[in-house]
Design an enzyme around this catalytic site. Structure first.
Site, short mmCIF file in Angstrom:
data_model
loop_
_atom_site.label_atom_id
_atom_site.label_comp_id
_atom_site.label_asym_id
_atom_site.label_seq_id
_atom_site.Cartn_x
_atom_site.Cartn_y
_atom_site.Cartn_z
N GLU A 180 0.66 -1.70 -0.05
CA GLU A 180 -0.43 -0.16 0.10
C GLU A 180 0.93 1.22 0.03
OE1 GLU A 180 -3.91 -2.23 2.32
OE2 GLU A 180 -3.30 -0.73 3.09
N GLU A 364 -5.58 -8.48 0.87
CA GLU A 364 -6.05 -8.23 1.94
C GLU A 364 -7.90 -8.02 1.17
OE1 GLU A 364 -4.24 -5.29 4.10
OE2 GLU A 364 -2.52 -5.62 3.57
#
Length: 460
Positions: A180, A364
């Site tokens: 991320e 995720e």
């Protein structure tokens, strides 16, 4: 809880006939080093930016830290058994940069040996490993020299990737360079909600460029040192939509997704930054040197996608957007809207926008809830019905995207167990497994039992 008699009756199972039910579809669980390991002073580990951030008053809920977390550093053997007993194919973990490398670049053998023991035990139990090299815990000594605002940090990351891939060669099935980068750049340097806590739009775009450059520079040593392992990166993505129907509101939704998604994906997959980003944030263009974008857009074996929620936006009346609260929708403990359709929409959109889109793993997806252990007639139990429904609906959304031609090859639930949830401390519980932080007792939630049952039925 009463287990379903077959996989088809399992309330979290993908739809019958889904490609996710195939044996070659990878099912896994995920964690991150700072969120579970604890032992921040053990065996030569250096301070990280999150140690510093947690020690800064007012930055983390209730002043909590990752000093103990889930004590995974000392409980890793039983945690590996927990993972393997769930029946998953793979485990996504992260390597703690401050644990494996001294400030002068020399290897910290004690830290490396910890990961070698962990990976070897996973292999013994038949669990493959995806190792994320950077899940936000930058060594503090690098932040002291500018962190991701300093171009040199990208080269230090390449040195770190070289070291780790040499030491762990043959033990890792796939490397994700970064987790991320949007969060590292925007939350860390743009609005200050995450470590190191800086807040400047120009900082955010420059930090992003150096993060992506670090990713690109790491690809060559990873390939040279561990050629059998796949190489990729993990991006968090967001679905933006609007309550209004004006052209300005639709433009606001487009800009939201450009800022959350294309800011990362376009340089990776097209070798350029979206110019509208700098109309949204005037005067924030990063310093880009010749050859940088070619390095950033090196070939990927896979793209990790993290998805959690939808955001609703409207035009700010100028050149951007503002977020608004959509009424009467289901939300998680985080306050995030539950919107599985957003994941399908994004996957299909990426498939259209990026013809060279590599195979995708959902690295995720999950939700936080206020989970409590209750003592029932059959022992301790955690009834997390909302999580079960959340997972099943997102599995169905992914299945529809696969049917539409998107190459999705695996899914990792976030998270294996409750853990340190960054600025929210220990209040928000994302785990399939409940953790009593006072005793470190692990208790499988009902969602974990159902997931375990589904995987057992799938394997026959």
């Amino acid at each position: 809880m009463n287990m379903p008699p077959n996989a088809a009756a399992n309330p979290i199972a993908p739809p019958a006939g889904s490609a996710m039910n195939r044996r070659d579809f990878v099912w896994g669980v995920a964690t991150a080093s700072y969120q579970i390991e604890g032992a921040i002073d053990a065996d030569g580990r250096l301070p990280s930016i999150w140690d510093t951030f947690c020690a800064t008053p007012g930055k983390v809920l209730r002043g909590e830290t990752g000093a103990l977390a889930c004590d995974h550093y000392h409980r890793w053997e039983s945690d590996v058994d927990l993972i393997a007993d769930l029946g998953v194919d793979a485990y996504r973990l992260s390597i703690a940069w401050p644990r494996v490398m001294h400030a002068d670049g020399r290897p910290n053998q004690a830290g490396l040996d910890f990961y070698k023991r962990l990976l070897d035990r996973l292999a013994e139990r038949g669990v493959k490993c995806m190792a994320t090299l950077y899940h936000w815990d930058l060594p503090q000594h690098l932040e002291d020299r500018g962190g991701w605002l300093n171009r040199d940090t990208a080269y230090r990351f390449a040195d770190y990737a070289d070291l780790v891939s040499r030491e762990l060669s043959g033990r890792v099935n796939a490397y994700a360079t970064l987790n991320e980068p949007w969060c590292s750049a925007f939350l860390g340097y743009g609005n200050g909600h995450h470590a190191p806590g800086l807040a400047n739009g120009r900082y955010a775009t420059q930090a992003m460029h150096h993060l992506l450059l670090a990713h690109g520079l790491a690809l060559a040593p990873l390939a040279a040192n561990d050629p059998q392992a796949q190489r990729g990166i993990v991006a968090n993505v967001g679905r933006g939509s609007t309550l209004g129907d004006s052209a300005a509101d639709h433009e606001a939704a487009r800009l939201f997704e450009l800022q959350h998604n294309d800011w990362v994906l376009q340089p990776l997959l097209k070798g350029s930054y979206p110019q509208d980003l700098f109309k949204l944030w005037p005067g924030t263009e990063p310093l880009v040197l010749d050859g940088d974008l070619a390095t950033i857009s090196g070939p990927l074996d896979f793209l990790g996608i993290n998805y959690y929620f939808r955001s609703t936006v409207q035009s700010d009346g100028a050149h951007g957007y503002t977020e608004v609260t959509r009424p009467d929708v289901e939300r998680t403990q985080m306050g995030w809207e539950v919107y599985p359709q957003g994941l399908e929409d994004l996957l299909r959109g990426f498939h259209t926008s990026y013809p060279n889109l590599p195979p995708i793993y959902i690295t995720e997806n999950g939700m936080s809830s206020d989970d409590r252990v209750v003592n029932g007639p059959n022992g301790p139990r955690v009834d997390d019905a909302q999580r079960q429904s959340f997972l099943q609906r997102h599995f169905a959304a992914i299945s529809r995207a696969i049917d539409a031609g998107v190459d999705v090859r695996g899914y990792y639930i976030w998270s294996l167990m409750d853990n340190f949830e960054w600025a929210f401390g220990y209040e928000r519980r994302f785990g399939l497994v409940h953790v009593d932080y006072a005793t470190q007792q692990r208790t499988l939630k009902d969602s974990a039992l159902l997931f375990q049952h589904y995987l057992a039925q799938r394997k026959g």
